[in-house]
Design a protein around this motif. Structure first.
Motif, PDB file in Angstrom:
ATOM      1  N   ARG A   7      -5.153 -14.690   4.668  1.00  0.00           N
ATOM      2  CA  ARG A   7      -5.299 -13.801   5.818  1.00  0.00           C
ATOM      3  C   ARG A   7      -4.426 -14.243   6.999  1.00  0.00           C
ATOM      4  O   ARG A   7      -3.673 -13.454   7.551  1.00  0.00           O
ATOM      5  CB  ARG A   7      -6.771 -13.717   6.236  1.00  0.00           C
ATOM      6  CG  ARG A   7      -7.030 -12.821   7.426  1.00  0.00           C
ATOM      7  CD  ARG A   7      -8.531 -12.763   7.746  1.00  0.00           C
ATOM      8  NE  ARG A   7      -8.786 -12.079   8.978  1.00  0.00           N
ATOM      9  CZ  ARG A   7      -8.834 -10.761   9.135  1.00  0.00           C
ATOM     10  NH1 ARG A   7      -8.618  -9.976   8.096  1.00  0.00           N
ATOM     11  NH2 ARG A   7      -9.080 -10.212  10.308  1.00  0.00           N
ATOM     12  N   LEU A  10      -0.719 -13.949   6.407  1.00  0.00           N
ATOM     13  CA  LEU A  10      -0.348 -12.535   6.445  1.00  0.00           C
ATOM     14  C   LEU A  10      -0.214 -12.039   7.888  1.00  0.00           C
ATOM     15  O   LEU A  10       0.729 -11.313   8.203  1.00  0.00           O
ATOM     16  CB  LEU A  10      -1.368 -11.681   5.679  1.00  0.00           C
ATOM     17  CG  LEU A  10      -1.213 -11.649   4.167  1.00  0.00           C
ATOM     18  CD1 LEU A  10      -2.447 -11.036   3.505  1.00  0.00           C
ATOM     19  CD2 LEU A  10       0.041 -10.878   3.771  1.00  0.00           C
ATOM     20  N   VAL A  28       4.333  -2.721   3.824  1.00  0.00           N
ATOM     21  CA  VAL A  28       3.397  -3.784   3.470  1.00  0.00           C
ATOM     22  C   VAL A  28       4.106  -4.828   2.609  1.00  0.00           C
ATOM     23  O   VAL A  28       3.915  -6.033   2.791  1.00  0.00           O
ATOM     24  CB  VAL A  28       2.159  -3.202   2.739  1.00  0.00           C
ATOM     25  CG1 VAL A  28       1.331  -4.301   2.095  1.00  0.00           C
ATOM     26  CG2 VAL A  28       1.313  -2.390   3.714  1.00  0.00           C
ATOM     27  N   THR A  32       4.143  -8.920   2.925  1.00  0.00           N
ATOM     28  CA  THR A  32       3.681  -9.845   1.880  1.00  0.00           C
ATOM     29  C   THR A  32       4.816 -10.757   1.407  1.00  0.00           C
ATOM     30  O   THR A  32       4.589 -11.925   1.145  1.00  0.00           O
ATOM     31  CB  THR A  32       3.056  -9.088   0.691  1.00  0.00           C
ATOM     32  OG1 THR A  32       3.996  -8.161   0.145  1.00  0.00           O
ATOM     33  CG2 THR A  32       1.783  -8.366   1.108  1.00  0.00           C
ATOM     34  N   LYS A  39       1.503  -8.645  -3.272  1.00  0.00           N
ATOM     35  CA  LYS A  39       1.106  -7.456  -2.514  1.00  0.00           C
ATOM     36  C   LYS A  39      -0.384  -7.162  -2.648  1.00  0.00           C
ATOM     37  O   LYS A  39      -1.034  -6.740  -1.688  1.00  0.00           O
ATOM     38  CB  LYS A  39       1.935  -6.252  -2.964  1.00  0.00           C
ATOM     39  CG  LYS A  39       1.779  -5.040  -2.090  1.00  0.00           C
ATOM     40  CD  LYS A  39       2.736  -3.943  -2.503  1.00  0.00           C
ATOM     41  CE  LYS A  39       2.567  -2.712  -1.643  1.00  0.00           C
ATOM     42  NZ  LYS A  39       3.490  -1.647  -2.032  1.00  0.00           N
ATOM     43  N   PHE A  42      -2.758  -8.589  -0.076  1.00  0.00           N
ATOM     44  CA  PHE A  42      -2.826  -7.906   1.213  1.00  0.00           C
ATOM     45  C   PHE A  42      -4.100  -7.079   1.305  1.00  0.00           C
ATOM     46  O   PHE A  42      -4.838  -7.148   2.289  1.00  0.00           O
ATOM     47  CB  PHE A  42      -1.592  -7.009   1.390  1.00  0.00           C
ATOM     48  CG  PHE A  42      -1.609  -6.200   2.654  1.00  0.00           C
ATOM     49  CD1 PHE A  42      -1.077  -6.728   3.819  1.00  0.00           C
ATOM     50  CD2 PHE A  42      -2.166  -4.926   2.695  1.00  0.00           C
ATOM     51  CE1 PHE A  42      -1.095  -5.990   4.997  1.00  0.00           C
ATOM     52  CE2 PHE A  42      -2.196  -4.186   3.857  1.00  0.00           C
ATOM     53  CZ  PHE A  42      -1.655  -4.721   5.018  1.00  0.00           C
ATOM     54  N   TYR A  43      -4.365  -6.296   0.267  1.00  0.00           N
ATOM     55  CA  TYR A  43      -5.482  -5.358   0.305  1.00  0.00           C
ATOM     56  C   TYR A  43      -6.844  -6.035   0.139  1.00  0.00           C
ATOM     57  O   TYR A  43      -7.876  -5.399   0.328  1.00  0.00           O
ATOM     58  CB  TYR A  43      -5.264  -4.244  -0.725  1.00  0.00           C
ATOM     59  CG  TYR A  43      -4.077  -3.378  -0.324  1.00  0.00           C
ATOM     60  CD1 TYR A  43      -4.194  -2.488   0.729  1.00  0.00           C
ATOM     61  CD2 TYR A  43      -2.846  -3.507  -0.945  1.00  0.00           C
ATOM     62  CE1 TYR A  43      -3.117  -1.715   1.145  1.00  0.00           C
ATOM     63  CE2 TYR A  43      -1.757  -2.740  -0.537  1.00  0.00           C
ATOM     64  CZ  TYR A  43      -1.904  -1.845   0.503  1.00  0.00           C
ATOM     65  OH  TYR A  43      -0.831  -1.093   0.912  1.00  0.00           O
ATOM     66  N   LYS A  49      -1.501  -0.934   6.628  1.00  0.00           N
ATOM     67  CA  LYS A  49      -0.485  -1.556   7.481  1.00  0.00           C
ATOM     68  C   LYS A  49      -0.909  -1.466   8.941  1.00  0.00           C
ATOM     69  O   LYS A  49      -0.689  -2.397   9.716  1.00  0.00           O
ATOM     70  CB  LYS A  49       0.879  -0.879   7.264  1.00  0.00           C
ATOM     71  CG  LYS A  49       1.998  -1.517   8.069  1.00  0.00           C
ATOM     72  CD  LYS A  49       3.369  -0.977   7.723  1.00  0.00           C
ATOM     73  CE  LYS A  49       3.626   0.354   8.356  1.00  0.00           C
ATOM     74  NZ  LYS A  49       5.028   0.799   8.275  1.00  0.00           N
ATOM     75  N   ILE A  52      -3.317  -4.370   9.820  1.00  0.00           N
ATOM     76  CA  ILE A  52      -2.690  -5.681  10.057  1.00  0.00           C
ATOM     77  C   ILE A  52      -1.807  -5.634  11.301  1.00  0.00           C
ATOM     78  O   ILE A  52      -1.688  -6.629  12.015  1.00  0.00           O
ATOM     79  CB  ILE A  52      -1.918  -6.194   8.821  1.00  0.00           C
ATOM     80  CG1 ILE A  52      -1.681  -7.704   8.991  1.00  0.00           C
ATOM     81  CG2 ILE A  52      -0.629  -5.414   8.591  1.00  0.00           C
ATOM     82  CD1 ILE A  52      -1.181  -8.404   7.747  1.00  0.00           C
TER      83      ILE A  52
END
Length: 191
Positions: A7, A10, A28, A32, A39, A42-43, A49, A52
């Motif tokens: 986290r 990122l 995104v 990443t 990738k 990320f989720y 997007k 973040i």
């Protein structure tokens, strides 16, 4: 065995990537890649997007807290505080060689009307304006303000002019707009 959280890396990568490429200029996958994570990771932490980007904006705002705290340091002359505040901002733009600009200004030029980021930007402008206005009020009480305008009007003008100067410096890859901002503001508004 505990899983390593990605986290924070990122968010750091998003701040860097969004400052360099803008919200609309990156995906995104760019974030990443900059973070060195898959990738899919990320989720696990962010739904979009925009989510973040909002966290990156918060990080950017937090990183500027020390510069803003100078505005309320009553041991320093209020005009000197304003000069130091904008000099520190100029120094930050120059140090990154005009590549990033100001995330607040960058996002302001990109965000849609119904964006949560736009809403947060409005709050940031209000908070920043209040901090500057407080300093301007002190300068006014010391008879150091030239125009007879409300402190809030002067503060908002300073922010607006500053953000425009940063955008121009970024376009021209030159500090002239930042220097002109400082020269014009402190010759026209303060004694």
């Amino acid at each position: 065995m505990a899983r390593h959280s990605v986290r924070e890396p990122l968010i750091d990568a998003a701040l860097e990537t969004l400052q360099l490429s803008g919200f609309n200029g990156c995906a995104v996958q760019d974030i990443t890649q900059a973070a060195g994570v898959p990738k899919g990771s990320f989720y696990n932490h962010f739904e979009s997007k925009e989510a973040i980007a909002l966290m990156a904006l918060e990080r950017f705002w937090e990183l500027g807290a020390e510069r803003r705290s100078l505005l309320s340091d009553t041991t320093i002359d209020p005009v000197v505080r304003l000069q130091k505040h904008f000099k520190a901002l100029s120094d930050a733009v120059i140090a990154q060689e005009f590549r990033k600009g100001c995330l607040i200004g960058n996002f302001s030029s990109e965000m849609a009307k119904n964006s949560d980021i736009r809403t947060r930007l409005a709050t940031i402008y209000t908070q920043w304006g209040k901090a500057i206005a407080s300093c301007v009020k002190e300068a006014s009480a010391a008879k150091r303000v030239i125009p007879r305008l409300p402190a809030e009007t002067i503060a908002n003008f300073l922010i607006n002019a500053w953000e425009g100067s940063v955008l121009r410096a970024k376009v021209e890859q030159d500090r002239a707009a930042l220097d002109q901002f400082n020269q014009a503001v402190f010759a026209s508004f303060f004694t």
